[in-house]
Write a protein that holds these residues in place. Structure first.
Motif, PDB file in Angstrom:
ATOM      1  N   ILE A 404       0.842  -1.206   0.000  1.00 12.97           N
ATOM      2  CA  ILE A 404       0.000   0.000   0.000  1.00 12.97           C
ATOM      3  C   ILE A 404       0.875   1.252   0.000  1.00 12.97           C
ATOM      4  O   ILE A 404       0.634   2.200  -0.764  1.00 12.97           O
ATOM      5  CB  ILE A 404      -0.946  -0.010   1.229  1.00 12.97           C
ATOM      6  N   ALA A 405       1.906   1.252   0.861  1.00 17.69           N
ATOM      7  CA  ALA A 405       2.815   2.406   0.927  1.00 17.69           C
ATOM      8  C   ALA A 405       3.541   2.604  -0.409  1.00 17.69           C
ATOM      9  O   ALA A 405       3.683   3.741  -0.896  1.00 17.69           O
ATOM     10  CB  ALA A 405       3.828   2.200   2.050  1.00 17.69           C
ATOM     11  N   SER A 406       3.975   1.511  -1.026  1.00 17.84           N
ATOM     12  CA  SER A 406       4.710   1.588  -2.295  1.00 17.84           C
ATOM     13  C   SER A 406       3.821   2.120  -3.415  1.00 17.84           C
ATOM     14  O   SER A 406       4.234   2.990  -4.198  1.00 17.84           O
ATOM     15  CB  SER A 406       5.251   0.206  -2.671  1.00 17.84           C
ATOM     16  N   TRP A 407       2.599   1.590  -3.490  1.00 14.47           N
ATOM     17  CA  TRP A 407       1.676   2.057  -4.533  1.00 14.47           C
ATOM     18  C   TRP A 407       1.256   3.510  -4.282  1.00 14.47           C
ATOM     19  O   TRP A 407       1.032   4.264  -5.248  1.00 14.47           O
ATOM     20  CB  TRP A 407       0.445   1.152  -4.600  1.00 14.47           C
ATOM     21  N   THR A 408       1.167   3.908  -3.017  1.00 13.50           N
ATOM     22  CA  THR A 408       0.861   5.317  -2.715  1.00 13.50           C
ATOM     23  C   THR A 408       1.950   6.234  -3.246  1.00 13.50           C
ATOM     24  O   THR A 408       1.672   7.271  -3.856  1.00 13.50           O
ATOM     25  CB  THR A 408       0.711   5.511  -1.188  1.00 13.50           C
ATOM     26  N   ILE A 409       3.210   5.833  -3.039  1.00 15.22           N
ATOM     27  CA  ILE A 409       4.339   6.612  -3.566  1.00 15.22           C
ATOM     28  C   ILE A 409       4.283   6.667  -5.085  1.00 15.22           C
ATOM     29  O   ILE A 409       4.472   7.735  -5.691  1.00 15.22           O
ATOM     30  CB  ILE A 409       5.675   5.989  -3.098  1.00 15.22           C
ATOM     31  N   ALA A 410       4.019   5.516  -5.705  1.00 15.49           N
ATOM     32  CA  ALA A 410       3.949   5.468  -7.172  1.00 15.49           C
ATOM     33  C   ALA A 410       2.843   6.388  -7.695  1.00 15.49           C
ATOM     34  O   ALA A 410       3.031   7.124  -8.672  1.00 15.49           O
ATOM     35  CB  ALA A 410       3.711   4.032  -7.637  1.00 15.49           C
ATOM     36  N   ILE A 411       1.686   6.363  -7.023  1.00 12.51           N
ATOM     37  CA  ILE A 411       0.559   7.204  -7.452  1.00 12.51           C
ATOM     38  C   ILE A 411       0.900   8.692  -7.287  1.00 12.51           C
ATOM     39  O   ILE A 411       0.610   9.501  -8.174  1.00 12.51           O
ATOM     40  CB  ILE A 411      -0.712   6.848  -6.638  1.00 12.51           C
ATOM     41  N   ILE A 412       1.534   9.047  -6.153  1.00  8.15           N
ATOM     42  CA  ILE A 412       1.924  10.450  -5.930  1.00  8.15           C
ATOM     43  C   ILE A 412       2.854  10.921  -7.043  1.00  8.15           C
ATOM     44  O   ILE A 412       2.658  12.001  -7.622  1.00  8.15           O
ATOM     45  CB  ILE A 412       2.612  10.601  -4.551  1.00  8.15           C
ATOM     46  N   ILE A 413       3.841  10.119  -7.355  1.00 11.29           N
ATOM     47  CA  ILE A 413       4.820  10.497  -8.383  1.00 11.29           C
ATOM     48  C   ILE A 413       4.150  10.617  -9.750  1.00 11.29           C
ATOM     49  O   ILE A 413       4.375  11.584 -10.487  1.00 11.29           O
ATOM     50  CB  ILE A 413       5.977   9.482  -8.416  1.00 11.29           C
ATOM     51  N   VAL A 414       3.301   9.641 -10.097  1.00 12.89           N
ATOM     52  CA  VAL A 414       2.626   9.668 -11.401  1.00 12.89           C
ATOM     53  C   VAL A 414       1.694  10.879 -11.501  1.00 12.89           C
ATOM     54  O   VAL A 414       1.655  11.562 -12.540  1.00 12.89           O
ATOM     55  CB  VAL A 414       1.846   8.357 -11.637  1.00 12.89           C
ATOM     56  N   LEU A 415       0.943  11.174 -10.419  1.00 12.88           N
ATOM     57  CA  LEU A 415       0.020  12.318 -10.440  1.00 12.88           C
ATOM     58  C   LEU A 415       0.770  13.652 -10.529  1.00 12.88           C
ATOM     59  O   LEU A 415       0.353  14.564 -11.261  1.00 12.88           O
ATOM     60  CB  LEU A 415      -0.884  12.303  -9.204  1.00 12.88           C
ATOM     61  N   LEU A 416       1.865  13.784  -9.791  1.00 12.74           N
ATOM     62  CA  LEU A 416       2.684  15.004  -9.880  1.00 12.74           C
ATOM     63  C   LEU A 416       3.214  15.200 -11.294  1.00 12.74           C
ATOM     64  O   LEU A 416       3.188  16.310 -11.841  1.00 12.74           O
ATOM     65  CB  LEU A 416       3.847  14.931  -8.887  1.00 12.74           C
ATOM     66  N   ASN A 417       3.676  14.100 -11.882  1.00  8.48           N
ATOM     67  CA  ASN A 417       4.189  14.184 -13.251  1.00  8.48           C
ATOM     68  C   ASN A 417       3.078  14.509 -14.241  1.00  8.48           C
ATOM     69  O   ASN A 417       3.285  15.262 -15.197  1.00  8.48           O
ATOM     70  CB  ASN A 417       4.869  12.871 -13.638  1.00  8.48           C
ATOM     71  N   ALA A 418       1.888  13.922 -14.010  1.00  9.75           N
ATOM     72  CA  ALA A 418       0.760  14.185 -14.899  1.00  9.75           C
ATOM     73  C   ALA A 418       0.376  15.669 -14.859  1.00  9.75           C
ATOM     74  O   ALA A 418       0.113  16.284 -15.900  1.00  9.75           O
ATOM     75  CB  ALA A 418      -0.439  13.321 -14.493  1.00  9.75           C
ATOM     76  N   LYS A 419       0.381  16.256 -13.651  1.00  3.58           N
ATOM     77  CA  LYS A 419       0.061  17.676 -13.530  1.00  3.58           C
ATOM     78  C   LYS A 419       1.113  18.528 -14.231  1.00  3.58           C
ATOM     79  O   LYS A 419       0.790  19.501 -14.910  1.00  3.58           O
ATOM     80  CB  LYS A 419      -0.057  18.071 -12.054  1.00  3.58           C
ATOM     81  N   LEU A 420       2.377  18.154 -14.047  1.00  2.00           N
ATOM     82  CA  LEU A 420       3.455  18.894 -14.696  1.00  2.00           C
ATOM     83  C   LEU A 420       3.302  18.857 -16.216  1.00  2.00           C
ATOM     84  O   LEU A 420       3.403  19.886 -16.888  1.00  2.00           O
ATOM     85  CB  LEU A 420       4.809  18.307 -14.284  1.00  2.00           C
ATOM     86  N   VAL A 421       3.057  17.669 -16.752  1.00  2.00           N
ATOM     87  CA  VAL A 421       2.900  17.520 -18.210  1.00  2.00           C
ATOM     88  C   VAL A 421       1.690  18.308 -18.698  1.00  2.00           C
ATOM     89  O   VAL A 421       1.749  18.995 -19.732  1.00  2.00           O
ATOM     90  CB  VAL A 421       2.763  16.020 -18.584  1.00  2.00           C
ATOM     91  N   TYR A 422       0.575  18.232 -17.956  1.00  2.00           N
ATOM     92  CA  TYR A 422      -0.642  18.960 -18.354  1.00  2.00           C
ATOM     93  C   TYR A 422      -0.397  20.462 -18.370  1.00  2.00           C
ATOM     94  O   TYR A 422      -0.781  21.157 -19.335  1.00  2.00           O
ATOM     95  CB  TYR A 422      -1.779  18.614 -17.386  1.00  2.00           C
TER      96      TYR A 422
END
Length: 627
Positions: A404-422
């Motif tokens: 759960i902790a690992s997937w939370t980190i992965a989701i945070i990183i992916v969402l931050l990157n998605a916002k940056l790209v957008y």
């Protein structure tokens, strides 16, 4: 698939240590090589920019990044310790060849971005300390490739000692600079409260995450932990996991101290003085003396910068070798691989500095860290899948809470990157004179990356990872055995490499000896890991090579021949003569590929190097299909 960093695989023994302290020390080392990637020049640029623009406000990002890094690096170490495969090798076993090529390409981009930061950092350090121009400094960095070759030939512990010495230089430099800066402690502690002042702060925060949690370090750590030779029982593996976690905790907290010190230094000097736009390392160096009132501060700053660049460039080139061998199973001379990695970083650095001038280096460093952050998801997600797999991890899979902790980190990183790209994409579309060009080029590329990300997320969930052996023999073991015998000798050695040269070499050997002769099939595992670790390596590729040898042996035994096999490790021109001279052989038979010119330079000429080192006749059979 061969051993990861084969030349130092299991080269450091942790067994037969008289005390627990000595046993723990034997495990210490890999995480320090990893930690230098967390304090490389790319971190300096993002930390200085964050501290000068937003004061202490982004210290919490560093702390969060460090916690993320510790968890992810422990997962990477777990994968290497338990499965004896690095992250690239595990990906190659799980995903299709096309997906692996794409993941390899992305990993190379991440390593190139990392190398770019390291090259620029060293060049800037040389410029600040000795007045060498940036372009000359960039070119000089080619020389540290040979330093790496020298260190790796001296052994893993020597390399680790060199890196730890550089880390110590960086740490002591910032201890003194903190003494000069005298930051206000309550203000520093206030920075641990999460806040993002504006969009620019988000960009810097993503850069900090990219600079702290580095994708190439995940590949590297899963390989470096395999340098330790330990008891492969359940208790032994459990102990190795424990000691490596302690190693990672200490090393990464030292890296956190260095990063926090850089940001605090920038906040307590530049931000405090109202200099909010100090993003260039050169500007930071120039302003330290007048703001702190001592000429020692800029000297220590430059020395630490050179140490950071030098130490991190060593680990970057090692990661490049691991990625190439793991994803592509491509084995080329280590010095060629390292020169290629370095040139990929040097060329864009020289081009950008030549066109835009030296003042853009800070922006280039921050851009390199954002690129690293964008690549993170493509390394983290497969890693989480692998260490969660009960079968792959042989009972040492991570717990549900850790998942759960690992997937939370992965989701945070992916969402931050998605916002940056957008945000970047909408900005481009608003300011573009020809938005159709962006819609037809950039947008499809972004969609392709989204599809790839979804694929690597759901593919392991929908189908089990491939467990069958991968036959990397081009002719798929379809040997046509000629049983005729003309001349008989007692004991014939045959070198095989699972290429199309094997068939003609084996048939000629059988014709030479007949069924009354005993044959020994020799194969040398020559990946980086085999060269480093030798016979102690027990990774998946070595297992595959042994299985292929066994299949050769079985096929020939079924034909009525007496066959044994021998697996060697390291450089063929060194390993084969040792096997031959220590054995009781009458003749050595080996096939050639007909390499000439550039191919000989890249892949090496084993025949030329070994024919003078063996004490029996060498029968060379040229593959007629070779060109």
């Amino acid at each position: 698939m061969g051993k990861s960093l084969e030349e130092v695989h299991e080269s450091v023994s942790t067994q037969n240590k008289k005390s627990t302290f000595r046993r723990i020390l034997a495990f210490f080392g890999p995480a320090y090589l990893i930690s230098v990637g967390y304090m490389d020049p790319g971190n300096w640029a993002t930390d200085i920019a964050g501290g000068s623009q937003f004061g202490y406000a982004l210290i919490w990002v560093l702390l969060m990044s460090n916690i993320m890094a510790l968890l992810l690096q422990s997962l990477s170490a777990r994968l290497g310790i338990v499965t004896q495969r690095d992250l690239a090798q595990a990906s190659r076993e799980t995903y299709s060849p096309f997906i692996n090529y794409v993941l390899y390409f992305l990993a190379e981009i991440a390593i190139a971005a990392c190398e770019l930061a390291e090259v620029l950092g060293m060049a800037i350090g040389l410029n600040l300390l000795f007045g060498i121009s940036l372009i000359d400094g960039v070119i000089i960095t080619v020389l540290d490739t040979f330093l790496l070759l020298f260190l790796i030939n001296k052994g893993m512990r020597k390399m680790e000692a060199f890196i730890i010495a550089l880390v110590a230089i960086i740490g002591f430099s910032f201890v003194f600079q903190m003494f000069f800066a005298q930051p206000h402690l309550p203000d520093v502690l206030s920075g641990l409260i999460p806040s993002v002042p504006n969009e620019a702060a988000l960009y810097i925060a993503i850069g900090i995450i990219g600079a702290t949690v580095m994708p190439h370090n995940l590949y590297l750590h899963s390989s470096l932990v395999q340098t330790r030779k330990f008891d492969r029982s359940k208790a032994g593996i459990k102990q190795a996991l424990k000691y490596n976690f302690i190693d990672s905790t200490i090393a990464l907290n030292l890296a956190f101290f260095v990063n926090a010190a850089i940001l605090i230094l920038a906040a307590s000097t530049f931000y405090k003085a109202g200099m909010f736009e100090v993003a260039e390392i050169q500007d930071a160096h120039r302003l330290l003396e007048p703001l702190l009132g001592t000429n020692m501060a800029p000297i220590l700053f430059a020395v630490a910068l050179i140490a950071a660049g030098q130490s991190s460039t060593i680990t970057g080139t090692l990661a490049g070798q691991i990625v190439m061998e793991g994803y592509l199973n491509l084995r080329i001379q280590p010095w060629i691989r390292r020169i290629i990695t370095r040139l990929i970083a040097i060329v864009p650095a020289i081009v950008v500095i030549s066109i835009f001038g030296e003042e853009v280096t800070g922006k280039l460093l921050i851009l390199s860290q954002v690129i690293l952050s964008l690549q993170l998801g493509f390394a983290i997600i497969p890693l989480i899948h692998f260490v969660s797999d009960k079968k792959k991890m042989k009972g040492f899979h991570i717990s549900k809470m850790t998942q759960i902790a690992s997937w939370t980190i992965a989701i945070i990183i992916v969402l931050l990157n998605a916002k940056l790209v957008y945000d970047e994409l909408t900005g481009w579309l608003e300011n573009a004179e020809n938005p159709i060009l962006i819609w037809t080029t950039v947008v499809p590329l972004i969609l392709a990356f989204i599809i790839l990300l979804l694929y690597i997320i759901f593919k392991p969930l929908l189908s089990k990872a491939k467990n069958q052996l991968y036959n990397h023999s081009p002719h798929h073991l379809k040997l046509e055995i000629d049983e005729s015998s003309v001349y008989k000798t007692k004991n014939i050695a045959i070198c095989v490499d699972f290429s199309d040269a094997d068939q003609i070499a084996i048939n000629n050997a059988l014709e030479l000896g007949g069924k009354e002769t005993h044959y020994t099939l020799i194969h040398v595992v020559e990946t980086v890991g085999a060269i480093i670790y030798g016979s102690n390596i027990k990774d998946h590729e070595t297992h595959i090579d042994q299985e292929l040898l066994n299949q050769y042996q079985l096929k020939l035994i079924q034909k009525g021949f007496s066959i044994t096999t021998k697996l060697g490790f390291g450089k063929p021109h060194k390993t084969i003569p040792k096997i031959i001279n220590e054995g009781n052989f009458d003749i050595l038979v080996m096939g050639t590929h007909g390499h000439t010119g550039l191919k000989d330079l890249i892949f090496g000429t084993t025949v030329e190097q070994l024919r003078h080192k063996i004490n029996i006749p060498l029968f060379i059979v040229k593959n007629k299909k070779s060109k």
